[in-house]
Design a protein around this motif. Structure first.
Motif, PDB file in Angstrom:
ATOM      1  N   GLU A  12       7.505 -15.742  -5.471  1.00 23.33           N
ATOM      2  CA  GLU A  12       6.704 -15.110  -4.205  1.00 23.33           C
ATOM      3  C   GLU A  12       7.466 -13.777  -3.866  1.00 23.33           C
ATOM      4  OE1 GLU A  12       7.380 -18.331  -4.281  1.00 23.33           O
ATOM      5  OE2 GLU A  12       5.906 -18.929  -5.218  1.00 23.33           O
ATOM      6  N   ARG A  13       8.704 -13.854  -3.710  1.00 23.08           N
ATOM      7  CA  ARG A  13       9.342 -12.978  -2.719  1.00 23.08           C
ATOM      8  C   ARG A  13      10.512 -11.973  -3.621  1.00 23.08           C
ATOM      9  NH1 ARG A  13      12.558 -15.548   2.245  1.00 23.08           N
ATOM     10  NH2 ARG A  13      12.995 -13.473   1.994  1.00 23.08           N
ATOM     11  N   ASP A  14      10.761 -12.435  -4.885  1.00 19.66           N
ATOM     12  CA  ASP A  14      11.950 -11.660  -5.293  1.00 19.66           C
ATOM     13  C   ASP A  14      11.557 -10.780  -6.567  1.00 19.66           C
ATOM     14  OD1 ASP A  14      13.768 -12.881  -3.644  1.00 19.66           O
ATOM     15  OD2 ASP A  14      14.395 -14.448  -4.910  1.00 19.66           O
ATOM     16  N   LYS A  15      10.351 -10.324  -6.754  1.00 20.31           N
ATOM     17  CA  LYS A  15       9.862  -9.657  -7.679  1.00 20.31           C
ATOM     18  C   LYS A  15      10.419  -8.355  -7.689  1.00 20.31           C
ATOM     19  CE  LYS A  15       6.169  -6.935  -9.865  1.00 20.31           C
ATOM     20  NZ  LYS A  15       4.827  -6.178  -9.273  1.00 20.31           N
ATOM     21  N   ARG A  16      10.709  -7.400  -6.620  1.00 18.01           N
ATOM     22  CA  ARG A  16      11.213  -6.290  -6.623  1.00 18.01           C
ATOM     23  C   ARG A  16      12.684  -6.122  -6.826  1.00 18.01           C
ATOM     24  NH1 ARG A  16       9.761  -1.985  -3.229  1.00 18.01           N
ATOM     25  NH2 ARG A  16      10.206  -0.887  -5.122  1.00 18.01           N
ATOM     26  N   ILE A  17      13.289  -7.347  -5.963  1.00 21.74           N
ATOM     27  CA  ILE A  17      14.727  -7.192  -6.029  1.00 21.74           C
ATOM     28  C   ILE A  17      15.356  -7.602  -7.413  1.00 21.74           C
ATOM     29  CG2 ILE A  17      16.727  -8.543  -5.328  1.00 21.74           C
ATOM     30  CD1 ILE A  17      15.728  -6.700  -3.059  1.00 21.74           C
ATOM     31  N   SER A  18      14.690  -8.599  -8.046  1.00 15.77           N
ATOM     32  CA  SER A  18      15.167  -8.957  -9.345  1.00 15.77           C
ATOM     33  C   SER A  18      14.878  -7.667 -10.467  1.00 15.77           C
ATOM     34  CB  SER A  18      14.238 -10.148  -9.960  1.00 15.77           C
ATOM     35  OG  SER A  18      14.677 -11.250  -9.232  1.00 15.77           O
ATOM     36  N   THR A  19      13.821  -7.151 -10.217  1.00 16.64           N
ATOM     37  CA  THR A  19      13.573  -5.874 -10.847  1.00 16.64           C
ATOM     38  C   THR A  19      14.762  -4.571 -10.630  1.00 16.64           C
ATOM     39  OG1 THR A  19      11.209  -6.107 -10.926  1.00 16.64           O
ATOM     40  CG2 THR A  19      12.084  -3.902 -11.711  1.00 16.64           C
ATOM     41  N   HIS A  20      15.045  -4.605  -9.286  1.00 16.25           N
ATOM     42  CA  HIS A  20      16.410  -3.752  -9.196  1.00 16.25           C
ATOM     43  C   HIS A  20      17.474  -4.222  -9.793  1.00 16.25           C
ATOM     44  CE1 HIS A  20      14.835  -0.861  -5.879  1.00 16.25           C
ATOM     45  NE2 HIS A  20      13.677  -1.345  -6.485  1.00 16.25           N
ATOM     46  N   VAL A  21      17.755  -5.579  -9.769  1.00 16.81           N
ATOM     47  CA  VAL A  21      18.843  -6.200 -10.370  1.00 16.81           C
ATOM     48  C   VAL A  21      19.147  -5.878 -11.969  1.00 16.81           C
ATOM     49  CG1 VAL A  21      20.062  -8.239 -11.102  1.00 16.81           C
ATOM     50  CG2 VAL A  21      19.312  -8.175  -8.861  1.00 16.81           C
ATOM     51  N   CYS A  22      17.729  -5.974 -12.433  1.00 14.36           N
ATOM     52  CA  CYS A  22      17.651  -5.579 -14.059  1.00 14.36           C
ATOM     53  C   CYS A  22      17.953  -4.139 -14.211  1.00 14.36           C
ATOM     54  CB  CYS A  22      16.500  -5.950 -14.609  1.00 14.36           C
ATOM     55  SG  CYS A  22      16.115  -7.760 -14.643  1.00 14.36           S
ATOM     56  N   VAL A  34      20.005 -12.627 -17.762  1.00 12.39           N
ATOM     57  CA  VAL A  34      19.499 -13.904 -18.004  1.00 12.39           C
ATOM     58  C   VAL A  34      18.895 -14.610 -16.565  1.00 12.39           C
ATOM     59  CG1 VAL A  34      19.826 -16.385 -18.724  1.00 12.39           C
ATOM     60  CG2 VAL A  34      20.880 -14.274 -19.828  1.00 12.39           C
ATOM     61  N   PHE A  35      17.572 -14.915 -16.542  1.00 11.44           N
ATOM     62  CA  PHE A  35      17.159 -15.492 -15.401  1.00 11.44           C
ATOM     63  C   PHE A  35      17.052 -17.082 -15.541  1.00 11.44           C
ATOM     64  CE2 PHE A  35      15.592 -11.175 -14.862  1.00 11.44           C
ATOM     65  CZ  PHE A  35      15.214 -11.248 -13.338  1.00 11.44           C
ATOM     66  N   ASP A  36      17.100 -17.797 -14.488  1.00  8.27           N
ATOM     67  CA  ASP A  36      16.866 -19.204 -14.450  1.00  8.27           C
ATOM     68  C   ASP A  36      15.474 -19.554 -14.145  1.00  8.27           C
ATOM     69  OD1 ASP A  36      17.225 -18.763 -11.822  1.00  8.27           O
ATOM     70  OD2 ASP A  36      18.578 -20.626 -11.585  1.00  8.27           O
ATOM     71  N   VAL A  37      14.674 -18.634 -13.620  1.00  7.95           N
ATOM     72  CA  VAL A  37      13.218 -18.803 -13.558  1.00  7.95           C
ATOM     73  C   VAL A  37      12.306 -17.845 -14.163  1.00  7.95           C
ATOM     74  CG1 VAL A  37      11.545 -18.529 -11.466  1.00  7.95           C
ATOM     75  CG2 VAL A  37      13.636 -19.574 -11.196  1.00  7.95           C
ATOM     76  N   ARG A  38      11.495 -18.059 -14.909  1.00 11.95           N
ATOM     77  CA  ARG A  38      10.782 -17.008 -15.884  1.00 11.95           C
ATOM     78  C   ARG A  38       9.847 -16.273 -15.039  1.00 11.95           C
ATOM     79  NH1 ARG A  38      10.464 -16.374 -21.284  1.00 11.95           N
ATOM     80  NH2 ARG A  38      11.558 -18.176 -22.047  1.00 11.95           N
ATOM     81  N   ASP A  39       9.742 -15.096 -15.149  1.00 11.76           N
ATOM     82  CA  ASP A  39       8.935 -14.111 -14.262  1.00 11.76           C
ATOM     83  C   ASP A  39       8.496 -12.977 -15.408  1.00 11.76           C
ATOM     84  OD1 ASP A  39       7.401 -12.341 -12.667  1.00 11.76           O
ATOM     85  OD2 ASP A  39       8.574 -12.893 -10.886  1.00 11.76           O
ATOM     86  N   GLU A  40       7.243 -13.113 -15.846  1.00  3.08           N
ATOM     87  CA  GLU A  40       6.867 -11.971 -17.147  1.00  3.08           C
ATOM     88  C   GLU A  40       6.506 -10.568 -16.110  1.00  3.08           C
ATOM     89  OE1 GLU A  40       3.639 -13.641 -19.125  1.00  3.08           O
ATOM     90  OE2 GLU A  40       4.947 -15.074 -20.334  1.00  3.08           O
ATOM     91  N   ARG A  41       6.360 -10.822 -15.121  1.00  5.08           N
ATOM     92  CA  ARG A  41       5.985  -9.414 -14.366  1.00  5.08           C
ATOM     93  C   ARG A  41       7.341  -8.487 -14.211  1.00  5.08           C
ATOM     94  NH1 ARG A  41       4.587 -11.646  -8.705  1.00  5.08           N
ATOM     95  NH2 ARG A  41       6.679 -12.355  -9.053  1.00  5.08           N
ATOM     96  N   VAL A  42       8.503  -9.200 -14.041  1.00  2.00           N
ATOM     97  CA  VAL A  42       9.926  -8.499 -14.091  1.00  2.00           C
ATOM     98  C   VAL A  42      10.146  -8.123 -15.529  1.00  2.00           C
ATOM     99  CG1 VAL A  42      12.151  -8.759 -13.826  1.00  2.00           C
ATOM    100  CG2 VAL A  42      10.777  -9.726 -12.037  1.00  2.00           C
ATOM    101  N   GLU A  43       9.815  -9.106 -16.527  1.00  2.00           N
ATOM    102  CA  GLU A  43      10.244  -8.681 -17.833  1.00  2.00           C
ATOM    103  C   GLU A  43       9.518  -7.614 -18.573  1.00  2.00           C
ATOM    104  OE1 GLU A  43      10.212 -12.263 -20.481  1.00  2.00           O
ATOM    105  OE2 GLU A  43      10.518 -13.422 -18.628  1.00  2.00           O
ATOM    106  N   ASP A  44       8.215  -7.701 -18.028  1.00  2.00           N
ATOM    107  CA  ASP A  44       7.220  -6.232 -18.566  1.00  2.00           C
ATOM    108  C   ASP A  44       7.857  -5.169 -17.805  1.00  2.00           C
ATOM    109  OD1 ASP A  44       5.857  -8.222 -19.913  1.00  2.00           O
ATOM    110  OD2 ASP A  44       4.161  -8.050 -18.486  1.00  2.00           O
ATOM    111  N   SER A  45       8.226  -5.114 -16.507  1.00  2.00           N
ATOM    112  CA  SER A  45       8.331  -3.795 -15.910  1.00  2.00           C
ATOM    113  C   SER A  45       9.882  -3.249 -16.529  1.00  2.00           C
ATOM    114  CB  SER A  45       8.213  -3.808 -14.518  1.00  2.00           C
ATOM    115  OG  SER A  45       9.500  -4.467 -14.277  1.00  2.00           O
ATOM    116  N   ILE A  46      10.668  -4.221 -16.846  1.00  2.00           N
ATOM    117  CA  ILE A  46      11.909  -3.632 -17.479  1.00  2.00           C
ATOM    118  C   ILE A  46      11.638  -3.273 -18.880  1.00  2.00           C
ATOM    119  CG2 ILE A  46      14.274  -4.340 -18.101  1.00  2.00           C
ATOM    120  CD1 ILE A  46      13.803  -4.130 -15.147  1.00  2.00           C
ATOM    121  N   LYS A  47      10.605  -3.690 -19.583  1.00  2.00           N
ATOM    122  CA  LYS A  47      10.438  -3.441 -20.975  1.00  2.00           C
ATOM    123  C   LYS A  47       9.959  -1.925 -21.007  1.00  2.00           C
ATOM    124  CE  LYS A  47       8.525  -4.779 -25.253  1.00  2.00           C
ATOM    125  NZ  LYS A  47       8.088  -3.527 -25.647  1.00  2.00           N
ATOM    126  N   ARG A  48       9.226  -1.665 -20.046  1.00  2.00           N
ATOM    127  CA  ARG A  48       8.071  -0.355 -20.024  1.00  2.00           C
ATOM    128  C   ARG A  48       9.304   0.606 -19.749  1.00  2.00           C
ATOM    129  NH1 ARG A  48       4.327  -2.847 -16.975  1.00  2.00           N
ATOM    130  NH2 ARG A  48       5.295  -2.164 -15.105  1.00  2.00           N
TER     131      ARG A  48
END
Lengths: 172, 172
Positions: A12-22, A34-48
């Motif tokens: 709920e809270r970390d989408k943007r921070i985790s994206t910045h980490v990546c 490597v994440f211990d919680v799956r979040d496809e929104r982060v994966e997709d934005s890094i793939k782009r």
């Protein structure tokens, strides 16, 4: 080979921070996060980003972070404000990294399980004040590579031509 | 005196990133962050940290960022992936900072108005790949102070005792 393990991502809270980490991991020379919680929104934005800007950076997932750490074959560094000051230990880590070649960098969020501190080789503080896992990761990698990471080429479809004023990019 | 100007904070999306910008600014030796969008949630969470952890760090607000930049008396640096690589310009900036003492560091979000690039003294890229304003600010300040910022004392109610394993804090 440098892997970043991002612990305790909160959907709920970390989408943007985790994206910045990546993005920071990628731009500063790590090979994957490597994440211990799956979040496809982060994966997709890094793939782009990687599709356009190049490189072989990957986002992965583990369902058992402690086992992942214990099984990792290489130097294990946990970035935490409770650890030893980076100024005092970075030279030793650089020497080990030159020999061992594999490095795991663990960054947490608010709460990190106490056991983590005891199953790593180094607990390192980028200073001992509260700040940001993004800042900690960036400075750690910048110190590790002594700034050389910022000259690396990614061979992407887009490349920036550094400029004194304004913006210039080339598309291939 | 170091001021960070944080442009383009989006109320719905940027609360946590802007909080990380502030905490990073504080921990790495800046004196205040100025926003061009007011967000009391960010101000409150930084005040809570500063009350406990010490220092004189402040969060401020301007309703005219361009005028704020133009009127700033000191060196003006805009951190942007389109700028000159920090490796090539940091020595010059350090020399100027030693003379002028006042430094404004501008960090943006997604879109920064084109005029900004032309009303600053330096546009500097912490590399030329997309990553994070938090990472950019941290590495810029770490390079500026050559790591000395991480030894600074904040004289707060709480202090961390750096440890090889586990956590230790003292409360005064």
């Amino acid at each position: 080979m440098i892997t970043v393990l991002r612990l305790g991502h909160r959907f709920e809270r970390d989408k943007r921070i985790s994206t910045h980490v990546c993005l920071t991991a990628r731009a500063f020379g790590a090979d994957n996060v490597v994440f211990d919680v799956r979040d496809e929104r982060v994966e997709d934005s890094i793939k782009r980003i990687t599709d356009e800007w190049g490189g072989n950076f990957k986002v992965d997932f583990t369902d058992n972070a402690k086992k992942f750490i214990k099984n990792f074959d290489g130097i294990k560094v946990h970035l935490t404000m409770y650890g030893l000051n980076i100024n005092d230990v970075i030279d030793e880590v650089i020497k080990k990294f030159e020999k061992e070649k594999n490095l795991l960098i663990i960054v947490g969020g608010q709460k990190v399980d106490a056991e983590i501190y005891f199953i790593v080789d180094y607990n390192i503080g980028i200073g001992n004040q509260p700040h940001s896992e993004v800042a900690a990761l960036a400075v750690f990698l910048d110190r590790l590579f002594k700034g050389e990471e910022l000259k690396r080429k990614f061979n992407g479809k887009i490349e920036v031509i550094p400029k004194e004023k304004g913006k210039e990019i080339i598309r291939k």
